[in-house]
Design a protein around this motif. Sequence first.
Motif, PDB file in Angstrom:
ATOM      1  N   PHE A 111       0.851  -1.187   0.000  1.00 57.27           N
ATOM      2  CA  PHE A 111       0.000   0.000   0.000  1.00 57.27           C
ATOM      3  C   PHE A 111       0.888   1.239   0.000  1.00 57.27           C
ATOM      4  CE2 PHE A 111      -2.551  -3.315   1.980  1.00 57.27           C
ATOM      5  CZ  PHE A 111      -3.765  -3.183   1.312  1.00 57.27           C
ATOM      6  N   LEU A 112       0.670   2.120  -0.960  1.00 58.63           N
ATOM      7  CA  LEU A 112       1.395   3.386  -1.046  1.00 58.63           C
ATOM      8  C   LEU A 112       0.399   4.517  -0.778  1.00 58.63           C
ATOM      9  CD1 LEU A 112       3.518   2.788  -4.284  1.00 58.63           C
ATOM     10  CD2 LEU A 112       4.282   2.602  -1.900  1.00 58.63           C
ATOM     11  N   GLU A 113       0.576   5.187   0.351  1.00 58.01           N
ATOM     12  CA  GLU A 113      -0.309   6.286   0.707  1.00 58.01           C
ATOM     13  C   GLU A 113       0.220   7.587   0.097  1.00 58.01           C
ATOM     14  OE1 GLU A 113      -2.900   5.177   1.932  1.00 58.01           O
ATOM     15  OE2 GLU A 113      -2.201   3.250   2.693  1.00 58.01           O
ATOM     16  N   PRO A 114      -0.652   8.587  -0.100  1.00 60.28           N
ATOM     17  CA  PRO A 114      -0.163   9.889  -0.594  1.00 60.28           C
ATOM     18  C   PRO A 114       1.003  10.388   0.249  1.00 60.28           C
ATOM     19  CG  PRO A 114      -2.565   9.845  -0.618  1.00 60.28           C
ATOM     20  CD  PRO A 114      -2.125   8.565   0.059  1.00 60.28           C
ATOM     21  N   GLY A 115       2.070  10.764  -0.407  1.00 58.99           N
ATOM     22  CA  GLY A 115       3.296  11.173   0.277  1.00 58.99           C
ATOM     23  C   GLY A 115       4.358  10.096   0.290  1.00 58.99           C
ATOM     24  N   ASP A 116       3.963   8.831   0.115  1.00 60.40           N
ATOM     25  CA  ASP A 116       4.932   7.745   0.037  1.00 60.40           C
ATOM     26  C   ASP A 116       5.661   7.777  -1.308  1.00 60.40           C
ATOM     27  OD1 ASP A 116       4.142   6.863   2.508  1.00 60.40           O
ATOM     28  OD2 ASP A 116       2.930   5.184   1.750  1.00 60.40           O
ATOM     29  N   SER A 117       6.917   7.385  -1.292  1.00 58.27           N
ATOM     30  CA  SER A 117       7.664   7.270  -2.540  1.00 58.27           C
ATOM     31  C   SER A 117       7.265   5.982  -3.257  1.00 58.27           C
ATOM     32  CB  SER A 117       9.170   7.253  -2.258  1.00 58.27           C
ATOM     33  OG  SER A 117       9.576   8.461  -1.650  1.00 58.27           O
ATOM     34  N   PRO A 118       7.159   6.020  -4.586  1.00 53.88           N
ATOM     35  CA  PRO A 118       6.827   4.800  -5.326  1.00 53.88           C
ATOM     36  C   PRO A 118       7.855   3.707  -5.088  1.00 53.88           C
ATOM     37  CG  PRO A 118       6.568   6.727  -6.718  1.00 53.88           C
ATOM     38  CD  PRO A 118       7.242   7.194  -5.469  1.00 53.88           C
ATOM     39  N   ALA A 119       7.368   2.478  -4.955  1.00 53.34           N
ATOM     40  CA  ALA A 119       8.240   1.313  -4.789  1.00 53.34           C
ATOM     41  C   ALA A 119       7.576   0.141  -5.485  1.00 53.34           C
ATOM     42  CB  ALA A 119       8.442   1.009  -3.310  1.00 53.34           C
ATOM     43  N   PHE A 120       8.388  -0.676  -6.155  1.00 51.72           N
ATOM     44  CA  PHE A 120       7.817  -1.733  -6.982  1.00 51.72           C
ATOM     45  C   PHE A 120       8.585  -3.035  -6.795  1.00 51.72           C
ATOM     46  CE2 PHE A 120       7.540   2.347  -9.318  1.00 51.72           C
ATOM     47  CZ  PHE A 120       6.182   2.557  -9.140  1.00 51.72           C
ATOM     48  N   LYS A 128      -2.851  -0.065  -9.014  1.00 52.08           N
ATOM     49  CA  LYS A 128      -4.286   0.219  -9.044  1.00 52.08           C
ATOM     50  C   LYS A 128      -4.652   1.103  -7.852  1.00 52.08           C
ATOM     51  CE  LYS A 128      -5.305  -4.225  -8.543  1.00 52.08           C
ATOM     52  NZ  LYS A 128      -6.027  -5.518  -8.313  1.00 52.08           N
ATOM     53  N   PRO A 129      -5.736   1.870  -7.960  1.00 51.34           N
ATOM     54  CA  PRO A 129      -6.170   2.671  -6.815  1.00 51.34           C
ATOM     55  C   PRO A 129      -6.837   1.791  -5.766  1.00 51.34           C
ATOM     56  CG  PRO A 129      -7.714   2.923  -8.629  1.00 51.34           C
ATOM     57  CD  PRO A 129      -6.587   2.075  -9.152  1.00 51.34           C
ATOM     58  N   ALA A 130      -6.771   2.232  -4.507  1.00 51.89           N
ATOM     59  CA  ALA A 130      -7.396   1.470  -3.428  1.00 51.89           C
ATOM     60  C   ALA A 130      -8.909   1.497  -3.523  1.00 51.89           C
ATOM     61  CB  ALA A 130      -6.956   2.014  -2.069  1.00 51.89           C
ATOM     62  N   ILE A 131      -9.460   2.541  -4.116  1.00 47.56           N
ATOM     63  CA  ILE A 131     -10.900   2.620  -4.352  1.00 47.56           C
ATOM     64  C   ILE A 131     -11.112   2.653  -5.850  1.00 47.56           C
ATOM     65  CG2 ILE A 131     -12.998   3.975  -4.034  1.00 47.56           C
ATOM     66  CD1 ILE A 131     -11.849   5.022  -1.433  1.00 47.56           C
ATOM     67  N   ALA A 149       5.415   3.637 -14.214  1.00 50.63           N
ATOM     68  CA  ALA A 149       4.624   3.228 -13.057  1.00 50.63           C
ATOM     69  C   ALA A 149       4.654   4.298 -11.973  1.00 50.63           C
ATOM     70  CB  ALA A 149       5.144   1.901 -12.514  1.00 50.63           C
ATOM     71  N   ALA A 150       5.822   4.922 -11.777  1.00 50.98           N
ATOM     72  CA  ALA A 150       5.924   5.985 -10.778  1.00 50.98           C
ATOM     73  C   ALA A 150       5.042   7.172 -11.159  1.00 50.98           C
ATOM     74  CB  ALA A 150       7.377   6.425 -10.622  1.00 50.98           C
ATOM     75  N   GLY A 151       4.971   7.465 -12.450  1.00 56.20           N
ATOM     76  CA  GLY A 151       4.076   8.523 -12.902  1.00 56.20           C
ATOM     77  C   GLY A 151       2.617   8.189 -12.624  1.00 56.20           C
ATOM     78  N   HIS A 152       2.256   6.933 -12.807  1.00 57.65           N
ATOM     79  CA  HIS A 152       0.905   6.464 -12.507  1.00 57.65           C
ATOM     80  C   HIS A 152       0.601   6.652 -11.017  1.00 57.65           C
ATOM     81  CE1 HIS A 152      -2.138   2.888 -13.058  1.00 57.65           C
ATOM     82  NE2 HIS A 152      -2.689   3.924 -12.470  1.00 57.65           N
ATOM     83  N   VAL A 153       1.536   6.242 -10.170  1.00 61.59           N
ATOM     84  CA  VAL A 153       1.349   6.394  -8.724  1.00 61.59           C
ATOM     85  C   VAL A 153       1.199   7.864  -8.356  1.00 61.59           C
ATOM     86  CG1 VAL A 153       2.438   6.101  -6.467  1.00 61.59           C
ATOM     87  CG2 VAL A 153       2.533   4.241  -8.152  1.00 61.59           C
ATOM     88  N   ARG A 154       2.049   8.710  -8.913  1.00 55.71           N
ATOM     89  CA  ARG A 154       1.983  10.139  -8.579  1.00 55.71           C
ATOM     90  C   ARG A 154       0.657  10.742  -9.028  1.00 55.71           C
ATOM     91  NH1 ARG A 154       7.637   9.884  -9.867  1.00 55.71           N
ATOM     92  NH2 ARG A 154       7.190  10.400 -12.058  1.00 55.71           N
ATOM     93  N   ARG A 155       0.155  10.316 -10.168  1.00 56.38           N
ATOM     94  CA  ARG A 155      -1.134  10.838 -10.650  1.00 56.38           C
ATOM     95  C   ARG A 155      -2.260  10.449  -9.701  1.00 56.38           C
ATOM     96  NH1 ARG A 155      -5.071   8.568 -13.486  1.00 56.38           N
ATOM     97  NH2 ARG A 155      -3.835   6.744 -14.085  1.00 56.38           N
ATOM     98  N   LEU A 156      -2.263   9.195  -9.254  1.00 54.00           N
ATOM     99  CA  LEU A 156      -3.304   8.763  -8.316  1.00 54.00           C
ATOM    100  C   LEU A 156      -3.149   9.476  -6.971  1.00 54.00           C
ATOM    101  CD1 LEU A 156      -3.358   4.936  -9.104  1.00 54.00           C
ATOM    102  CD2 LEU A 156      -5.113   6.621  -9.695  1.00 54.00           C
ATOM    103  N   ALA A 158      -1.900  12.414  -6.496  1.00 49.52           N
ATOM    104  CA  ALA A 158      -2.303  13.811  -6.667  1.00 49.52           C
ATOM    105  C   ALA A 158      -3.814  13.971  -6.579  1.00 49.52           C
ATOM    106  CB  ALA A 158      -1.799  14.340  -8.016  1.00 49.52           C
ATOM    107  N   ALA A 159      -4.533  12.904  -6.928  1.00 48.04           N
ATOM    108  CA  ALA A 159      -5.985  12.922  -6.812  1.00 48.04           C
ATOM    109  C   ALA A 159      -6.465  12.518  -5.424  1.00 48.04           C
ATOM    110  CB  ALA A 159      -6.592  11.984  -7.862  1.00 48.04           C
ATOM    111  N   GLY A 160      -5.517  12.292  -4.497  1.00 44.40           N
ATOM    112  CA  GLY A 160      -5.867  11.935  -3.125  1.00 44.40           C
ATOM    113  C   GLY A 160      -6.077  10.456  -2.895  1.00 44.40           C
ATOM    114  N   ALA A 161      -5.711   9.629  -3.869  1.00 46.90           N
ATOM    115  CA  ALA A 161      -5.974   8.195  -3.777  1.00 46.90           C
ATOM    116  C   ALA A 161      -4.805   7.450  -3.155  1.00 46.90           C
ATOM    117  CB  ALA A 161      -6.257   7.623  -5.160  1.00 46.90           C
ATOM    118  N   SER A 162      -5.120   6.458  -2.334  1.00 43.94           N
ATOM    119  CA  SER A 162      -4.133   5.459  -1.935  1.00 43.94           C
ATOM    120  C   SER A 162      -3.939   4.483  -3.089  1.00 43.94           C
ATOM    121  CB  SER A 162      -4.596   4.712  -0.687  1.00 43.94           C
ATOM    122  OG  SER A 162      -4.739   5.580   0.409  1.00 43.94           O
ATOM    123  N   VAL A 163      -2.784   3.836  -3.131  1.00 43.69           N
ATOM    124  CA  VAL A 163      -2.418   3.003  -4.280  1.00 43.69           C
ATOM    125  C   VAL A 163      -2.019   1.616  -3.800  1.00 43.69           C
ATOM    126  CG1 VAL A 163      -0.774   2.736  -6.191  1.00 43.69           C
ATOM    127  CG2 VAL A 163      -1.699   5.001  -5.632  1.00 43.69           C
TER     128      VAL A 163
END
Length: 291
Positions: A111-120, A128-131, A149-156, A158-163
Amino acid sequence: MIRRLAWVTTQEARGRDEDEELAVTALRAAGVTVDVVDWDDPAVRWAGYERVVLRSTWDYPQRLGAFLAWLEAVGQVTDLRNPLAMVRWNLDKHYLADLERSGVPITPTLFLEPGDSPAFPAGEFVVKPAIGAGSRDAASYGPDQHDSAAGHVRRLHAAGASVLVQPLLASVAVDGEWPLVFFGGRYSHAASKRVALPRAGVIDDLFAEETNAPHVAEAEQIAVAQHAVDVVAQRFGVPLYARVDLVRDDRGEPCVLEVELVEPSLFLPQAPGAVAALVAALQGTQGGDQA
């Protein structure tokens, strides 16, 4: 015995739910008055139904605030199924951590919460988004696509979504997924599902393209899925309907990819004999407590 029921959809999903015609026809033949209605139709008098059943409300992730407010309002005036507390829990895929803590085997999930650095993980993986629903905003990536993938995470984010980040298990390319369907907490039937996730892209439609077929579930698969449903029942009451999507982990053991308690397709065309079981569940009184 339920005699008046709302089968709830959304305008964008009209004509796209393969379960609807089979179920609604059977319900009407059993003497139930059924209206197929949009969840956001302001003209609907929800208190006029004995039971309101979430079916193809597949646009809710894009309108979550309005959908939650609607759930709250409907749950106060009639029998909402599945019930509000169960649905709220299942809307956010952090429930996977709850299942794992209860001993249910799940697909390895970061689980990557907003503010977390992308990790794969190494190898292929899914973001995928959590919701979310219908695999919308989900995409697969290869080991050389971490920047995308990091760009995908950052986009989600930025929309306030957990990933969620999950490995794309090797078995999925060979076997796909197995949705196991339960009515009133009891196993009914299974299907085989293959989802066409975009590679380093996103889905703009309500759901990803699927290829579905009948499946005879193994005892081990049923046991894992039943464990997940039992955890839900212990916490919220017995779900009127539930779908547990399984895959095989790298040891060949079944594990839970998702549990669907909000608006899952029930794969009735792949198991037409299950329609009677659904009708009995929809007419009966068994199911989660109202919340």
